[in-house]
Each structure stands twice: as C-alpha cells, then as structure tokens.
Write a protein that holds these residues in place. Structure first.
Motif, PDB file in Angstrom:
ATOM      1  N   SER A 272       0.839  -1.198   0.000  1.00 36.19           N
ATOM      2  CA  SER A 272       0.000   0.000   0.000  1.00 36.19           C
ATOM      3  C   SER A 272       0.868   1.240   0.000  1.00 36.19           C
ATOM      4  N   THR A 273       0.294   2.344  -0.430  1.00 34.96           N
ATOM      5  CA  THR A 273       0.985   3.625  -0.249  1.00 34.96           C
ATOM      6  C   THR A 273       0.055   4.527   0.552  1.00 34.96           C
ATOM      7  N   PRO A 274       0.030   4.338   1.889  1.00 37.60           N
ATOM      8  CA  PRO A 274      -0.898   5.118   2.707  1.00 37.60           C
ATOM      9  C   PRO A 274      -0.368   6.518   3.041  1.00 37.60           C
ATOM     10  N   GLY A 275       0.597   7.010   2.280  1.00 35.30           N
ATOM     11  CA  GLY A 275       1.181   8.320   2.560  1.00 35.30           C
ATOM     12  C   GLY A 275       0.129   9.421   2.543  1.00 35.30           C
ATOM     13  N   GLN A 276       0.320  10.402   3.419  1.00 33.98           N
ATOM     14  CA  GLN A 276      -0.645  11.507   3.515  1.00 33.98           C
ATOM     15  C   GLN A 276      -0.010  12.840   3.159  1.00 33.98           C
ATOM     16  N   LEU A 277       1.265  12.810   2.773  1.00 30.54           N
ATOM     17  CA  LEU A 277       2.004  14.072   2.725  1.00 30.54           C
ATOM     18  C   LEU A 277       2.437  14.529   1.341  1.00 30.54           C
ATOM     19  N   ASP A 278       2.183  13.709   0.292  1.00 30.77           N
ATOM     20  CA  ASP A 278       2.732  14.056  -1.031  1.00 30.77           C
ATOM     21  C   ASP A 278       2.353  15.462  -1.476  1.00 30.77           C
ATOM     22  N   VAL A 279       1.045  15.780  -1.398  1.00 31.03           N
ATOM     23  CA  VAL A 279       0.579  17.076  -1.901  1.00 31.03           C
ATOM     24  C   VAL A 279       1.178  18.198  -1.050  1.00 31.03           C
ATOM     25  N   GLU A 280       1.175  17.979   0.275  1.00 28.17           N
ATOM     26  CA  GLU A 280       1.754  18.993   1.173  1.00 28.17           C
ATOM     27  C   GLU A 280       3.246  19.200   0.874  1.00 28.17           C
ATOM     28  N   LEU A 281       3.950  18.110   0.604  1.00 26.75           N
ATOM     29  CA  LEU A 281       5.396  18.219   0.337  1.00 26.75           C
ATOM     30  C   LEU A 281       5.667  19.003  -0.949  1.00 26.75           C
ATOM     31  N   VAL A 282       4.852  18.766  -1.970  1.00 28.69           N
ATOM     32  CA  VAL A 282       5.060  19.500  -3.230  1.00 28.69           C
ATOM     33  C   VAL A 282       4.692  20.974  -3.045  1.00 28.69           C
ATOM     34  N   LEU A 283       3.599  21.232  -2.330  1.00 28.78           N
ATOM     35  CA  LEU A 283       3.217  22.631  -2.051  1.00 28.78           C
ATOM     36  C   LEU A 283       4.337  23.359  -1.311  1.00 28.78           C
ATOM     37  N   HIS A 284       4.905  22.684  -0.324  1.00 26.37           N
ATOM     38  CA  HIS A 284       5.988  23.273   0.456  1.00 26.37           C
ATOM     39  C   HIS A 284       7.210  23.527  -0.440  1.00 26.37           C
ATOM     40  N   ALA A 285       7.516  22.553  -1.293  1.00 22.80           N
ATOM     41  CA  ALA A 285       8.708  22.671  -2.152  1.00 22.80           C
ATOM     42  C   ALA A 285       8.599  23.860  -3.100  1.00 22.80           C
ATOM     43  N   ILE A 286       7.409  24.068  -3.705  1.00 24.95           N
ATOM     44  CA  ILE A 286       7.311  25.180  -4.671  1.00 24.95           C
ATOM     45  C   ILE A 286       7.304  26.541  -3.962  1.00 24.95           C
ATOM     46  N   LYS A 287       6.919  26.526  -2.692  1.00 27.85           N
ATOM     47  CA  LYS A 287       6.970  27.776  -1.919  1.00 27.85           C
ATOM     48  C   LYS A 287       8.416  28.146  -1.578  1.00 27.85           C
ATOM     49  N   GLU A 288       9.202  27.120  -1.270  1.00 31.22           N
ATOM     50  CA  GLU A 288      10.590  27.331  -0.836  1.00 31.22           C
ATOM     51  C   GLU A 288      11.555  27.538  -2.003  1.00 31.22           C
ATOM     52  N   ASP A 289      11.252  26.946  -3.164  1.00 36.14           N
ATOM     53  CA  ASP A 289      12.220  26.948  -4.261  1.00 36.14           C
ATOM     54  C   ASP A 289      11.523  27.402  -5.547  1.00 36.14           C
ATOM     55  N   SER A 290      11.761  28.669  -5.914  1.00 41.86           N
ATOM     56  CA  SER A 290      11.048  29.230  -7.069  1.00 41.86           C
ATOM     57  C   SER A 290      11.566  28.666  -8.389  1.00 41.86           C
ATOM     58  N   SER A 291      12.680  27.921  -8.360  1.00 45.61           N
ATOM     59  CA  SER A 291      13.203  27.352  -9.610  1.00 45.61           C
ATOM     60  C   SER A 291      12.431  26.094 -10.032  1.00 45.61           C
ATOM     61  N   ILE A 292      11.564  25.589  -9.144  1.00 45.13           N
ATOM     62  CA  ILE A 292      10.821  24.366  -9.484  1.00 45.13           C
ATOM     63  C   ILE A 292       9.687  24.707 -10.444  1.00 45.13           C
ATOM     64  N   LYS A 293       9.687  24.037 -11.589  1.00 44.72           N
ATOM     65  CA  LYS A 293       8.620  24.234 -12.581  1.00 44.72           C
ATOM     66  C   LYS A 293       7.789  22.956 -12.651  1.00 44.72           C
ATOM     67  N   LEU A 294       6.495  23.071 -12.352  1.00 44.74           N
ATOM     68  CA  LEU A 294       5.618  21.907 -12.372  1.00 44.74           C
ATOM     69  C   LEU A 294       4.910  21.817 -13.726  1.00 44.74           C
ATOM     70  N   PRO A 295       4.487  20.600 -14.134  1.00 44.23           N
ATOM     71  CA  PRO A 295       3.609  20.503 -15.314  1.00 44.23           C
ATOM     72  C   PRO A 295       2.387  21.388 -15.077  1.00 44.23           C
ATOM     73  N   SER A 296       1.843  22.026 -16.131  1.00 49.96           N
ATOM     74  CA  SER A 296       0.847  23.074 -15.914  1.00 49.96           C
ATOM     75  C   SER A 296      -0.413  22.569 -15.207  1.00 49.96           C
ATOM     76  N   PHE A 297      -0.826  21.340 -15.476  1.00 52.12           N
ATOM     77  CA  PHE A 297      -2.038  20.808 -14.831  1.00 52.12           C
ATOM     78  C   PHE A 297      -1.815  20.659 -13.324  1.00 52.12           C
ATOM     79  N   ILE A 298      -0.654  20.115 -12.949  1.00 49.37           N
ATOM     80  CA  ILE A 298      -0.337  19.942 -11.518  1.00 49.37           C
ATOM     81  C   ILE A 298      -0.218  21.327 -10.859  1.00 49.37           C
TER      82      ILE A 298
END
Ligand SMILES: [Zn+2]
Length: 337
Positions: A272-298
C-alpha cells in the motif's frame, strides 16, 4: 492483495520538525562528502530491486550519481559506498549521532501518537490473522523509535523482544524499554519490522534475505520505505530537498520492490501507499524553491484549487498506490525451507 487508505490530518511538520530535518540534511551532505568523496572507494552495482544491469543516469545530487533501471524504473545511487563504509559512517559521523536526536528524542512524542500507534495496530491485525497458536518473538531492525516496544507489548502477542542492530547511541533507550539489543540475527520471529531503513541499505536483497532467515514459518515482515513511484518524487524528482545521500540510496519502484520480495522468497500480503504528505510536500517545495517548474495541470491544481481538492487528490494517490510512502507486509510461507 490488500491496500489501504488512511486520512487522519497528519502534517509533515508533526513527524519531521523542519529545523531538525534541515540540520540533519546539512550534516549528512557535508559528512557524506568527507566520508565517501573518494570515487575510487565507491562501487558500481546492478539495480538493487530487480538485479538488471541495464540502467541510465538520471541526475547527480550532492556529488552522487542517481540512475534509473530500464527494467523496473527504480532509481538508485551507483557507484555507491560499500556496506562497510556505510556502517562506519553511521557509527562514527556527526550525522550518524544526530540521527539519534532526530529520530528518537525530539520527535518521540509526535511520532508515537501519529505514526507508531497506527503501524502497530496494523501489525497486530495482520499477525492475529495469520498465526495459529504461538507467534514467537518480535524484532525491530535498526531501531530508531524505541517506543515501538511499549506499543507492541500492549498487543500481548509475542514472547520476546529484540532490537536488531539499532542506530548507534540508541541502546540505552532500548534497554529502558526492556527489549534485548542484538547485533546478530535472532530466529523464530513471528513479526519483524523495518521502518524507513531499506532506502539507505547497501544491498536491499541481502537485507530482505536476512529478514527471511529471522522469521518463523508464517512470520510476517513489515516494512516501510519511500518509493520513486509516488507523486511527490515523480513531480519534484531531484528537486525533492528531503532526498539526500547516504539516507536515500534506494528509491525503488512498486514494480521493483515486488520483484525484490519475490526474489527473496517472501509472499506479499499487502502493498500500500498510505502516505498523507505528497501534496503537502510538493506545495511546500514550490513555496521554498522558485526554480521548481511543475507541469501546468499539476501547477493549476496546487496553486489554484481548494484544500478540499488537495485532500481528494491525496486520497486518489493513496487508493491507486501513487503516494511515495510505501508499506509492505510479507509472509514467510515456508516454501523455500
Ligand atoms: Zn530494476
């Protein structure tokens, strides 16, 4: 095979205090360059999940080459430090010592509440379901959270408690919990746990084979690790700041880890992948590092949609084995004995 969905409002900062994680990462990166900086002492390996020798370099992080297996898509460091060099590092580096603080003392209470209790409940349910009669001993490999012994004892299922090769410096905490510290592998275990260990092992195959040998027939191995198949790692890739050497040498794919357990003779009961933090981790990462470019839909979902949509997305990731926090229960069926 079972897989589970869990949502209980867990936040990353509950289990990984940001200031501690940041210091731990800095120390690990600095010291791994001191300990493992000489390329002549590193060794090349085949894919640690499926043993294929066909793989391609994908990124360099902190001076270490990460590769992706062409067969199972696992991502791993090669060349890498030897098993002996890693043991020396964890025994004597400042980062190794800091682990004790990071994993046990300062995160003990929140860990205990949020994570350990649910893991131990999971273990109890599964062991209850597979064992007839006596269940033998309980072992935890590489103990980082000595409070696990308090929780497992409450189940009243096991007749002996072993901490197998705990993190150096953890021994005193373990003895206080009335568990035995063992540098060798005990046998006849009804349940064996290894939480967040596989990612920094030199050889995941040897590690799981050892687990197989420690279990009794019908004994169950419970393991958690990060998988590269998960959302946050697929989106952030080398920009995931919480992936660093030598803590993360192996980021195995779901396909790869399934092959690995089969190669080692264990029968998968749950993946199983019962992780609860993926979305929070990506949100945090883009806040901290402006060089991160996500696919436009994400990028649209994360920056423009509601918290409710974010929660829905996380539940979708869990249901479809697309979170990066993986947990496995695998049984020794006795067929290789
Ligand atoms: Zn592979």
């Amino acid at each position: 095979m079972k897989h589970m969905v869990v949502m209980d409002g867990l936040k990353g900062s509950d289990i990984r205090p940001p200031a501690l994680l940041s210091k731990f990462r800095e120390l690990s990166i600095k010291e791994s360059s001191n300990y493992f900086g000489n390329p002549a002492r590193l060794v090349s390996i085949p894919c640690p999940a499926c043993d294929s020798s066909v793989y391609l370099p994908v990124f360099v992080k902190n001076g270490f080459q990460y590769n992706r297996c062409s067969e199972c898509a696992s991502v791993f460091v090669s060349p890498r430090p030897t098993h002996e060099a890693l043991v020396r590092y964890y025994n004597s580096s400042k980062a190794g010592k800091f682990r004790v603080d990071y994993f046990s003392r300062k995160t003990e209470e929140s860990r205990r509440i949020h994570v350990l209790r649910s893991r131990v409940n999971w273990l109890g349910r599964i062991v209850d379901g597979v064992n007839n009669g006596g269940t033998g001993g309980f072992g935890d490999i590489g103990t980082n959270y000595p409070v696990i012994f308090d929780e497992v004892k409450k189940l009243d299922l096991f007749d002996g408690f072993y901490s197998i090769r705990p993190s150096p410096g953890m021994e005193g905490y373990i003895v206080n919990k009335k568990a035995r510290v063992s540098q060798d592998n005990p046998t006849g275990l009804g349940a064996l746990t290894a939480f967040e260990q596989l990612e920094h092992e030199y050889s995941p195959y040897d590690y799981i084979k050892d687990a197989y040998d420690m279990l009794s027939d019908n004994g169950v191995f419970f393991l958690t690790t990060r998988t590269i198949s998960g959302f946050d790692l697929q989106v952030l890739w080398e920009k995931a700041s919480y992936i660093f050497v030598p803590e993360h040498l192996n980021l195995l794919s779901i396909k790869g880890i399934t092959k690995l357990f089969t190669r080692c003779g264990l029968d998968l009961m749950e993946i199983s992948t019962p992780g609860q933090l993926d979305v929070e981790l990506v949100l945090h990462a883009i806040k901290e590092d402006s060089s991160i470019k996500l696919p436009s839909f994400i990028d649209y979902i994360l920056r423009s949609c509601s918290t409710e949509t974010h929660n829905d997305l996380q539940q979708f990731l869990q249901r479809n084995r697309l979170s990066s926090h993986l947990r496995i229960a695998a049984r020794k069926g006795g067929k290789n004995d």
